[in-house]
Design a protein around this motif. Structure first.
Motif, short mmCIF file in Angstrom:
data_model
loop_
_atom_site.label_atom_id
_atom_site.label_comp_id
_atom_site.label_asym_id
_atom_site.label_seq_id
_atom_site.Cartn_x
_atom_site.Cartn_y
_atom_site.Cartn_z
N LEU A 118 -38.03 7.60 52.17
CA LEU A 118 -36.99 6.64 52.50
C LEU A 118 -37.55 5.24 52.31
O LEU A 118 -38.47 4.83 53.03
N CYS A 119 -37.05 4.51 51.32
CA CYS A 119 -37.62 3.20 51.03
C CYS A 119 -36.52 2.15 50.84
O CYS A 119 -35.34 2.49 50.68
N GLY A 120 -36.91 0.89 50.88
CA GLY A 120 -35.96 -0.18 50.62
C GLY A 120 -35.53 -0.16 49.17
O GLY A 120 -36.29 0.24 48.29
N PRO A 175 -36.21 18.24 48.58
CA PRO A 175 -36.68 16.89 48.87
C PRO A 175 -35.98 15.84 48.00
O PRO A 175 -35.53 16.15 46.89
N ALA A 176 -35.89 14.60 48.54
CA ALA A 176 -35.15 13.56 47.84
C ALA A 176 -35.71 12.18 48.14
O ALA A 176 -36.40 11.97 49.15
N ILE A 177 -35.39 11.27 47.23
CA ILE A 177 -35.71 9.85 47.42
C ILE A 177 -34.42 9.15 47.83
O ILE A 177 -33.39 9.30 47.17
N ILE A 178 -34.46 8.39 48.92
CA ILE A 178 -33.30 7.64 49.38
C ILE A 178 -33.73 6.18 49.53
O ILE A 178 -34.74 5.89 50.18
N THR A 179 -32.96 5.27 48.92
CA THR A 179 -33.28 3.84 49.07
C THR A 179 -32.19 3.17 49.90
O THR A 179 -31.00 3.43 49.71
#
Length: 252
Positions: A118-120, A175-179
Motif C-alpha cells: 500500500l503506497c502513495g 497479492p496486489a499493489i494499491i496506491t
C-alpha cells in the motif's frame, strides 16, 4: 496478512520550495522535511486494516538517505509494527529514480512476502507517479491505483478509484499493489506515548548491495526553474466589456 508500506522523505508540503541559483535543482539546505503526504495516507490505511483485523502486521520501508529514519519513526509512531531503511544515497539532493525504487521494493517483497503493498500514488517532490505501477509489473501482481476507498475481504480487495470522469470500482486478487489518493482517509496524529514507543520498535538498515540492485541514476536533470509569476488581473466596467476581453483573448 502482512501489509508493506513504502514511505518517502520529502520537503514538507507547507514549505515554499526554492530553486538553486544555478538551476541544478531544489535547495534543500535547512529545509523542513517530512513524510510524503500520500504515503502518510497509505500508512493510515494500513493501520486501519490492522485495526479491523484484516492485517496482522504493518511494515514501513524507506529508500534514500540515512535521515529517512525520522520518516520511518513517524510511521512507527502512527502504528506501524517495524521498519526497514535502505540507505541508498549520501547526498540529500540525490533522488532515487522510480525504477530503482521499484526493483528494491521487489526485493523487499520477495523477502517479506506481504499480501498487499500500500503506497502513495506519487511523491510531491518529483510527481512521477510511477513506482507503484512499475512494482506491479516487476512482481506480476494485480494493481489498483488512485484509491479513494479500500475494502479487503478474503483473497480479494475492492477499490474505488478516482478517475477523470468520476469514480471507478475495481476488484483485484491478492497479492496486489494499491496506491492511495488524497481522499482515502485523514491520517492520525502520532501521540507522545506512541512517539516514545516508536523509538523501541525494530528498524533494520540495509543497502542496495544487500539486494543486488544498482541505483545509479539513468536520468539527468538539465534545468530546474520556478513557475512563472501569476500576471495581474484586469478590471472591467461591465459584462459587455468582459465578454469583449474574453473574445479578444480567444477564451470564448
Amino acid at each position: 496478512m502482512k501489509v508493506l508500506v513504502p514511505v518517502k522523505r520529502v520537503i514538507d508540503y507547507n514549505v515554499k520550495v526554492r530553486v538553486k541559483a544555478d538551476g541544478s535543482g531544489v535547495d534543500l539546505a535547512n529545509v523542513k522535511m517530512s513524510m510524503n503526504p500520500f504515503d502518510e495516507i497509505a500508512v493510515e490505511e494500513a493501520i486501519r486494516l490492522k485495526e479491523k483485523g484484516v492485517a496482522t502486521e504493518v511494515v514501513a520501508v524507506s529508500i534514500g538517505v540515512k535521515q529517512a529514519q525520522e520518516t520511518l519513526r513517524t510511521a512507527l509512531a502512527m502504528g506501524a509494527d517495524r521498519a526497514i531503511l535502505i540507505t541508498s544515497a549520501d547526498d540529500v539532493h540525490q533522488d532515487i529514480e522510480p525504477l530503482a525504487v521499484a526493483k528494491l521494493l521487489k526485493a523487499v517483497v520477495d523477502e517479506e512476502q506481504p499480501q498487499i503493498v500500500l503506497c502513495g500514488k506519487q511523491a510531491i517532490d518529483n510527481d512521477m507517479n510511477a513506482t507503484g505501477q512499475m512494482l506491479a509489473a516487476l512482481l506480476g501482481w494485480s494493481q489498483a491505483t488512485f484509491a479513494s476507498t479500500v475494502e479487503v475481504e478474503g483473497e480479494q480487495a475492492t477499490v474505488t478509484r478516482e478517475v477523470d470522469g468520476g469514480l471507478q470500482t475495481v476488484k483485484v486478487k491478492l497479492p496486489a499493489i494499491i496506491t492511495s489518493d488524497l481522499r482515502l482517509n485523514e491520517p492520525r496524529y502520532a501521540s507522545l506515548p506512541n512517539i516514545m514507543k516508536a523509538k523501541k520498535k525494530p528498524l533494520d538498515e540495509k543497502t542496495p548491495a544487500d539486494y543486488g540492485v544498482d541505483v545509479a541514476p539513468r536520468l539527468e536533470v538539465v534545468k530546474t526553474t520556478e513557475p512563472e509569476a501569476r500576471k495581474a488581473g484586469e478590471m472591467v466596467a461591465s459584462v459587455d466589456e468582459l465578454v469583449a476581453k474574453l473574445k479578444e483573448k480567444g477564451v470564448v
